[in-house]
Design a protein around this motif. Structure first.
Motif, short mmCIF file in Angstrom:
data_model
loop_
_atom_site.label_atom_id
_atom_site.label_comp_id
_atom_site.label_asym_id
_atom_site.label_seq_id
_atom_site.Cartn_x
_atom_site.Cartn_y
_atom_site.Cartn_z
N ASP B 45 37.31 65.84 45.87
CA ASP B 45 36.10 65.16 45.97
C ASP B 45 36.24 63.73 46.02
N PRO B 46 35.91 62.85 46.97
CA PRO B 46 36.21 61.56 46.93
C PRO B 46 35.99 60.63 45.94
N ALA B 47 34.59 61.08 45.05
CA ALA B 47 34.27 60.29 43.99
C ALA B 47 35.19 60.54 42.83
N LEU B 48 35.45 61.75 42.63
CA LEU B 48 36.47 62.26 41.61
C LEU B 48 37.69 61.72 41.82
N ARG B 49 38.12 61.47 43.16
CA ARG B 49 39.53 61.14 43.46
C ARG B 49 39.60 59.49 43.20
N ARG B 50 38.44 58.75 43.29
CA ARG B 50 38.34 57.69 43.03
C ARG B 50 38.62 57.30 41.39
N GLU B 51 37.81 58.16 40.78
CA GLU B 51 38.23 58.14 39.19
C GLU B 51 39.60 58.39 38.86
N LEU B 52 40.15 59.50 39.59
CA LEU B 52 41.46 59.98 39.52
C LEU B 52 42.62 58.62 39.74
N VAL B 53 42.31 57.96 40.64
CA VAL B 53 43.19 56.75 41.32
C VAL B 53 43.11 55.68 40.31
N GLN B 54 41.98 55.42 39.62
CA GLN B 54 41.83 54.28 38.71
C GLN B 54 42.39 54.66 37.28
N ASP B 55 42.36 56.12 36.93
CA ASP B 55 42.97 56.38 35.70
C ASP B 55 44.70 56.19 35.85
N ILE B 56 45.19 56.66 37.15
CA ILE B 56 46.25 56.61 37.29
C ILE B 56 47.13 54.96 37.07
N LEU B 57 46.13 54.31 37.76
CA LEU B 57 46.22 52.81 37.74
C LEU B 57 46.38 52.18 36.26
N LEU B 58 45.33 52.70 35.51
CA LEU B 58 45.27 52.22 34.14
C LEU B 58 46.64 52.99 33.56
N ALA B 59 46.94 53.78 33.71
CA ALA B 59 48.08 54.68 33.09
C ALA B 59 49.39 53.72 33.53
N ILE B 60 49.47 53.34 34.80
CA ILE B 60 50.66 52.61 34.98
C ILE B 60 50.85 51.19 34.49
N TRP B 61 49.63 50.70 34.20
CA TRP B 61 49.48 49.43 33.62
C TRP B 61 49.97 49.18 32.22
N VAL B 62 49.46 50.40 31.50
CA VAL B 62 49.84 50.67 30.00
C VAL B 62 51.25 51.00 29.99
N ALA B 63 51.83 51.81 30.91
CA ALA B 63 53.41 52.20 30.85
C ALA B 63 54.37 51.10 31.18
N LEU B 64 53.68 50.22 32.07
CA LEU B 64 54.74 49.19 32.71
C LEU B 64 55.59 48.36 31.70
N PRO B 65 54.95 47.92 30.56
CA PRO B 65 55.99 47.53 29.66
C PRO B 65 57.24 48.21 29.15
N SER B 66 57.21 49.65 29.31
CA SER B 66 58.49 50.25 28.81
C SER B 66 59.16 50.67 30.21
N TYR B 67 59.03 50.05 31.35
CA TYR B 67 59.64 50.46 32.71
C TYR B 67 60.93 49.83 32.49
N ARG B 68 62.07 50.56 32.42
CA ARG B 68 63.27 50.26 32.22
C ARG B 68 64.13 49.75 33.44
N GLY B 69 63.68 50.08 34.57
CA GLY B 69 64.25 49.68 35.90
C GLY B 69 65.41 50.74 36.32
N ASP B 70 65.58 51.80 35.31
CA ASP B 70 66.64 52.58 35.75
C ASP B 70 66.22 53.58 36.93
N ALA B 71 65.07 53.79 37.39
CA ALA B 71 64.69 54.28 38.43
C ALA B 71 63.87 53.41 39.41
N SER B 72 63.73 53.64 40.62
CA SER B 72 63.04 52.52 41.48
C SER B 72 61.72 52.64 41.10
#
Lengths: 205, 182
Positions: B45-72
Motif C-alpha cells: 500500500d503506497p500510503a502505508l509505505r510512506r509511513e514505513l519509510v518515514q519510520d525507517i528514516l526516523l529510526a536511522i536518525w535515532v540510531a546514527l549516534p551509535s554508528y561505529r563505522g565497522d560496517a558500511s
C-alpha cells in the motif's frame, strides 16, 4: 527460469526511483529530521519543567524532607530519560533480525500483561471510587447502596464519567487484541527464522 | 566514507551531533533508493509505505549516534530498514487485502509497450518477493541490492556461509513463485 534470469530481475529491482519518488523521499527525510528534533526538544522541555517545579518547591520550603524528595525526583527523571533513550536505540539496532524479533516478542508480551493488569484493576478501582464517594455522602451508611449507585449514574457527573470509563475499557480491550495479534505474527516470523537456521545448518552439514 | 568519525570504545556513542547530521545527509543523498525498495518488499500500500519509510528514516536518525563505522553506512541503513519493516508488518492492524488493479491502469499512463511489459514484470517481481517468508525476503532483497555475502551475513546476523545458502534458497523460492505467476 524461463524468460528473464536472475540478473535481469536484479537490474529491474535496482531501478532508481523516478524524480517524483526521489523528491518524496527527500520530503520524508526532512519530516523525519524535524520529528526527531521535536521529540528531542519535547524531552528536554519536559525535564526542564519538572526540574523547575522541583527547584521552586525546594526554594519555597527548604527543609530536609523536601530537598531529599526533590533530589530523588530529579535522579529518577534523569534515569528514566537515559533508560528511554537507550531503549529507543535498542529498538533500532538490537543485534540481528532474529534477536530483534525476540526482543519485540518480549516487549509485546510485556505490553499485553500491562493491558491485562489494567483491565483487571479497572472495574474494582471504579467500584471502590464509587463506594468511597457514596460513603462520603452518606456518612459511611450503605443501606440503599443500589439506589445510591443508580442516583450517581443518572447524575451529570455519572453521565460524563460512565461513558468515559466505558471508552477506556473498550480502548484497553482493543489494545489487548492488537498486542495478541502482534505476538502471533512475531511468533510466526520467529518460527520462519528458526526454520531458516535449521536449513542453514542442515545444508552446511 | 567522506565523513570523519571519532573512534572510541565499543558501545560508546561514536559520532558527534555534527557528524550525525552529516551522516544523515549522506543517507538521504545515497540510500533513499535502498530504503524505498526495502519498504516496497514489505508494504504494497503506497500510503502505508510512506509511513514505513518515514519510520525507517526516523529510526536511522535515532540510531546514527551509535554508528561505529565497522560496517558500511549502506549496511547499517539496510539493517535498520529491515528491522523497522518487520516491526511494521507485525504491528499492522489487519492483514493487507489483495487489491485488484484496474485494467486501464497501464493504458492510462500511456506507456510504450516495452515499458508497460517492464512495469508489469516489476510488479510481478515485487508481488513475488512479498510472498517469500521474511528471512528469505531479507536475503533476496540484499542480494538484488548487490550486497556481498559477507555484508549480508552482517545484516542478517549469520555467517557468510549461511548467507550464501540462504540466498540460494531464496532465489529458488522466488524462481518457483515467478514461474507460477508468469
Amino acid at each position: 527460469m524461463s524468460g528473464p534470469d536472475f540478473d535481469d530481475f536484479a537490474k529491474l529491482w535496482q531501478q532508481e526511483p523516478d524524480a517524483a519518488e526521489q523528491e518524496l523521499m527527500q520530503t520524508l527525510a526532512r519530516k523525519a529530521r524535524r520529528r526527531a528534533r521535536l521529540i528531542g526538544y519535547g524531552d528536554m522541555a519536559w525535564t526542564a519543567l519538572i526540574a523547575a517545579i522541583v527547584v521552586a518547591t525546594i526554594v519555597a520550603k527548604p527543609d530536609l524532607f523536601t530537598v531529599a524528595a526533590g533530589l530523588l525526583t530529579l535522579a529518577v527523571i534523569s534515569w528514566l530519560n537515559w533508560k528511554r533513550r537507550s531503549l529507543r536505540l535498542q529498538l533500532t539496532e538490537a543485534g540481528d533480525p532474529a534477536a530483534f524479533v525476540e526482543s519485540s516478542i518480549r516487549a509485546a508480551r510485556h505490553n499485553l500483561r500491562r493491558v491485562m493488569l489494567s483491565l483487571a484493576a479497572f472495574p474494582p478501582a471504579i467500584l471502590i471510587a464509587i463506594l468511597f464517594r457514596i460513603s462520603k455522602d452518606t456518612g459511611g451508611r450503605f443501606d440503599h447502596l443500589m439506589e445510591a449507585i443508580a442516583a450517581w449514574a443518572l447524575s451529570l457527573r455519572g453521565m460524563i464519567v460512565i461513558p468515559a470509563l466505558a471508552g477506556g475499557i473498550v480502548w484497553l480491550v482493543q489494545s489487548g487484541l492488537k498486542f495478541r495479534r502482534e505476538i502471533k505474527r512475531l511468533e510466526e516470523v520467529r518460527s520462519a527464522y528458526v526454520e531458516e537456521a535449521r536449513l542453514d545448518a542442515a545444508e552446511k552439514g | 566514507m567522506a565523513v570523519q568519525r571519532i573512534l572510541a570504545a565499543p558501545g560508546v556513542s561514536m559520532t558527534t551531533n555534527g557528524s550525525a547530521e552529516q551522516l544523515f545527509a549522506e543517507v538521504t543523498s545515497g540510500c533513499t533508493g535502498l530504503i524505498s525498495r526495502i519498504a516496497l518488499s514489505y508494504e504494497a500500500d503506497p500510503a502505508l509505505r510512506r509511513e514505513l519509510v518515514q519510520d525507517i528514516l526516523l529510526a536511522i536518525w535515532v540510531a546514527l549516534p551509535s554508528y561505529r563505522g565497522d560496517a558500511s553506512l549502506r549496511t547499517f541503513v539496510a539493517s535498520i530498514a529491515q528491522k523497522r519493516s518487520i516491526s511494521h508488518v507485525t504491528k499492522r492492524a489487519r492483514e493487507p487485502r489483495q487489491v485488484e488493479l484496474p485494467t486501464d491502469l497501464v493504458s492510462a499512463a500511456m506507456a510504450p509497450d516495452e515499458e508497460a511489459v517492464r512495469n508489469d514484470l516489476k510488479q510481478q517481481l515485487v508481488d513475488s518477493i512479498q510472498l517469500l517468508p521474511i528471512p528469505q525476503r531479507e536475503a533476496i532483497v540484499l542480494c538484488f541490492e548487490g550486497f556481498s555475502y559477507s555484508e549480508m551475513g552482517q545484516v542478517l546476523g549469520i555467517s557468510t556461509n549461511a548467507a550464501t545458502l540462504r540466498c540460494q534458497r531464496a532465489k529458488e523460492a522466488l524462481k518457483s513463485i515467478m514461474e507460477q505467476r508468469l
